[in-house]
Design a protein around this motif. Structure first.
Motif, mmCIF file in Angstrom:
data_model
loop_
_atom_site.group_PDB
_atom_site.id
_atom_site.type_symbol
_atom_site.label_atom_id
_atom_site.label_comp_id
_atom_site.label_asym_id
_atom_site.label_seq_id
_atom_site.Cartn_x
_atom_site.Cartn_y
_atom_site.Cartn_z
ATOM 1 N N MET A 22 76.515 4.238 13.956
ATOM 2 C CA MET A 22 77.588 3.435 13.876
ATOM 3 C C MET A 22 78.762 3.942 14.440
ATOM 4 O O MET A 22 79.503 3.121 15.729
ATOM 5 C CB MET A 22 78.076 3.276 12.543
ATOM 6 C CG MET A 22 79.300 2.345 12.200
ATOM 7 S SD MET A 22 79.897 2.179 10.530
ATOM 8 C CE MET A 22 80.458 3.926 10.275
ATOM 9 N N ILE A 23 78.724 5.157 14.671
ATOM 10 C CA ILE A 23 80.187 5.780 15.456
ATOM 11 C C ILE A 23 79.622 5.642 16.994
ATOM 12 O O ILE A 23 80.885 4.985 17.822
ATOM 13 C CB ILE A 23 80.272 7.290 15.218
ATOM 14 C CG1 ILE A 23 80.874 7.584 13.682
ATOM 15 C CG2 ILE A 23 81.187 8.103 16.159
ATOM 16 C CD1 ILE A 23 80.673 8.767 13.160
ATOM 17 N N LEU A 24 78.594 6.001 17.556
ATOM 18 C CA LEU A 24 78.314 5.841 18.912
ATOM 19 C C LEU A 24 78.370 4.373 19.406
ATOM 20 O O LEU A 24 78.681 3.927 20.297
ATOM 21 C CB LEU A 24 76.931 6.303 19.286
ATOM 22 C CG LEU A 24 76.768 7.741 18.791
ATOM 23 C CD1 LEU A 24 75.276 8.220 19.136
ATOM 24 C CD2 LEU A 24 77.610 8.543 19.964
ATOM 25 N N SER A 25 78.037 3.401 18.419
ATOM 26 C CA SER A 25 78.052 2.084 18.653
ATOM 27 C C SER A 25 79.418 1.485 18.929
ATOM 28 O O SER A 25 79.715 0.846 19.689
ATOM 29 C CB SER A 25 77.159 1.018 17.763
ATOM 30 O OG SER A 25 75.918 1.509 17.682
ATOM 31 N N CYS A 60 73.536 -5.743 15.097
ATOM 32 C CA CYS A 60 72.367 -4.774 14.805
ATOM 33 C C CYS A 60 72.711 -3.485 13.982
ATOM 34 O O CYS A 60 72.091 -3.029 13.188
ATOM 35 C CB CYS A 60 71.951 -4.093 16.322
ATOM 36 S SG CYS A 60 71.041 -5.001 17.259
ATOM 37 N N LEU A 61 74.190 -3.677 13.917
ATOM 38 C CA LEU A 61 74.720 -2.401 13.071
ATOM 39 C C LEU A 61 74.604 -2.757 11.656
ATOM 40 O O LEU A 61 74.350 -2.149 10.679
ATOM 41 C CB LEU A 61 76.136 -2.179 13.581
ATOM 42 C CG LEU A 61 76.390 -1.151 14.645
ATOM 43 C CD1 LEU A 61 77.995 -1.093 14.999
ATOM 44 C CD2 LEU A 61 75.789 0.223 14.227
ATOM 45 N N LYS A 62 74.868 -4.079 11.371
ATOM 46 C CA LYS A 62 74.815 -4.769 10.092
ATOM 47 C C LYS A 62 73.493 -4.562 9.510
ATOM 48 O O LYS A 62 72.916 -4.100 8.518
ATOM 49 C CB LYS A 62 75.225 -6.204 10.229
ATOM 50 C CG LYS A 62 75.066 -6.816 8.956
ATOM 51 C CD LYS A 62 75.490 -8.333 9.282
ATOM 52 C CE LYS A 62 75.209 -9.459 7.932
ATOM 53 N NZ LYS A 62 73.878 -9.551 7.561
ATOM 54 N N LEU A 63 72.395 -4.927 10.620
ATOM 55 C CA LEU A 63 70.970 -4.766 10.253
ATOM 56 C C LEU A 63 70.689 -3.625 9.805
ATOM 57 O O LEU A 63 69.671 -2.980 8.860
ATOM 58 C CB LEU A 63 70.026 -5.399 11.324
ATOM 59 C CG LEU A 63 69.906 -6.872 11.399
ATOM 60 C CD1 LEU A 63 69.266 -7.213 12.638
ATOM 61 C CD2 LEU A 63 69.695 -7.510 10.235
ATOM 62 N N LEU A 64 71.071 -2.409 10.497
ATOM 63 C CA LEU A 64 70.907 -0.951 10.480
ATOM 64 C C LEU A 64 71.045 -0.578 8.675
ATOM 65 O O LEU A 64 70.612 0.246 8.273
ATOM 66 C CB LEU A 64 71.699 -0.230 11.396
ATOM 67 C CG LEU A 64 71.400 1.234 11.365
ATOM 68 C CD1 LEU A 64 69.943 1.727 11.528
ATOM 69 C CD2 LEU A 64 72.509 2.080 12.265
ATOM 70 N N VAL A 73 62.107 -3.100 13.439
ATOM 71 C CA VAL A 73 61.698 -4.143 14.568
ATOM 72 C C VAL A 73 62.602 -5.031 15.053
ATOM 73 O O VAL A 73 62.645 -5.381 16.066
ATOM 74 C CB VAL A 73 60.435 -4.813 14.023
ATOM 75 C CG1 VAL A 73 59.700 -5.721 15.039
ATOM 76 C CG2 VAL A 73 59.239 -3.804 13.421
ATOM 77 N N ARG A 74 63.215 -5.543 14.027
ATOM 78 C CA ARG A 74 64.155 -6.822 14.550
ATOM 79 C C ARG A 74 65.439 -6.053 15.514
ATOM 80 O O ARG A 74 65.654 -6.581 16.574
ATOM 81 C CB ARG A 74 64.874 -7.549 13.329
ATOM 82 C CG ARG A 74 65.786 -8.491 13.526
ATOM 83 C CD ARG A 74 66.451 -9.318 12.605
ATOM 84 N NE ARG A 74 65.305 -9.652 11.758
ATOM 85 C CZ ARG A 74 65.290 -10.292 10.587
ATOM 86 N NH1 ARG A 74 66.386 -10.091 9.774
ATOM 87 N NH2 ARG A 74 64.357 -10.786 10.084
ATOM 88 N N ILE A 75 65.794 -4.936 14.981
ATOM 89 C CA ILE A 75 66.854 -4.213 15.872
ATOM 90 C C ILE A 75 66.425 -3.743 17.012
ATOM 91 O O ILE A 75 66.871 -3.709 17.984
ATOM 92 C CB ILE A 75 67.385 -2.941 14.991
ATOM 93 C CG1 ILE A 75 68.048 -3.349 13.578
ATOM 94 C CG2 ILE A 75 68.312 -2.037 15.813
ATOM 95 C CD1 ILE A 75 68.286 -2.326 12.677
ATOM 96 N N SER A 76 65.232 -3.373 17.067
ATOM 97 C CA SER A 76 64.594 -3.028 18.554
ATOM 98 C C SER A 76 64.479 -4.085 19.287
ATOM 99 O O SER A 76 64.719 -3.959 20.451
ATOM 100 C CB SER A 76 63.088 -2.274 18.449
ATOM 101 O OG SER A 76 62.549 -1.867 19.441
ATOM 102 N N SER A 77 63.989 -5.330 18.873
ATOM 103 C CA SER A 77 63.922 -6.355 19.741
ATOM 104 C C SER A 77 65.516 -6.961 20.259
ATOM 105 O O SER A 77 65.616 -7.139 21.419
ATOM 106 C CB SER A 77 63.031 -7.595 19.132
ATOM 107 O OG SER A 77 62.032 -7.277 18.549
ATOM 108 N N LEU A 78 66.325 -6.811 19.241
ATOM 109 C CA LEU A 78 67.815 -7.265 19.586
ATOM 110 C C LEU A 78 68.328 -6.485 20.582
ATOM 111 O O LEU A 78 69.129 -6.437 21.485
ATOM 112 C CB LEU A 78 68.422 -7.351 18.471
ATOM 113 C CG LEU A 78 68.327 -8.527 17.683
ATOM 114 C CD1 LEU A 78 69.131 -8.643 16.209
ATOM 115 C CD2 LEU A 78 68.651 -9.970 18.114
ATOM 116 N N LEU A 79 68.089 -5.110 20.543
ATOM 117 C CA LEU A 79 68.699 -3.836 21.480
ATOM 118 C C LEU A 79 68.222 -4.256 22.938
ATOM 119 O O LEU A 79 68.947 -4.164 23.963
ATOM 120 C CB LEU A 79 68.608 -2.826 20.950
ATOM 121 C CG LEU A 79 69.230 -2.392 19.711
ATOM 122 C CD1 LEU A 79 68.950 -0.903 19.366
ATOM 123 C CD2 LEU A 79 70.678 -2.010 20.075
#
Length: 94
Positions: A22-25, A60-64, A73-79
């Motif tokens: 979260m901090i890095l994002s 992606c942060l929300k999903l995290l 898997v969803r986060i990986s695809s979105l990134l």
């Protein structure tokens, strides 16, 4: 340490890993203003980043932080998609 693996999540735990992400994002989102403000890239860069790239990163942060098994898997695809839009922002913003 699990199977001699020393990744950040294994050593420090999932919760600390999520906080670090979260901090890095947030730093990354803040840094996206710099190329536009310093006129390295034009308005096209700024528009793509602000309307597509940063919102996808926030999603992606929300999903995290949601505890659902399909989220990694969803986060990986979105990134990956986010990287494509980021490259498009750079290309069109020159």
């Amino acid at each position: 340490v699990k199977n001699n693996l020393r990744t950040y999540p294994i050593v420090y735990g999932i919760k600390k890993s999520k906080i670090l992400m979260m901090i890095l994002s947030l730093i990354l989102i803040a840094a996206t203003f710099y190329p536009f403000i310093t006129e390295i890239y034009k308005i096209e860069y700024f528009l793509i980043v602000m309307t597509i790239v940063n919102p996808l990163l926030v999603y992606c942060l929300k999903l995290l932080f949601e505890e659902q098994p399909e989220n990694p898997v969803r986060i990986s695809s979105l990134l990956k998609l986010n990287m494509i839009f980021g490259l498009a922002a750079i290309y069109f913003g020159k």
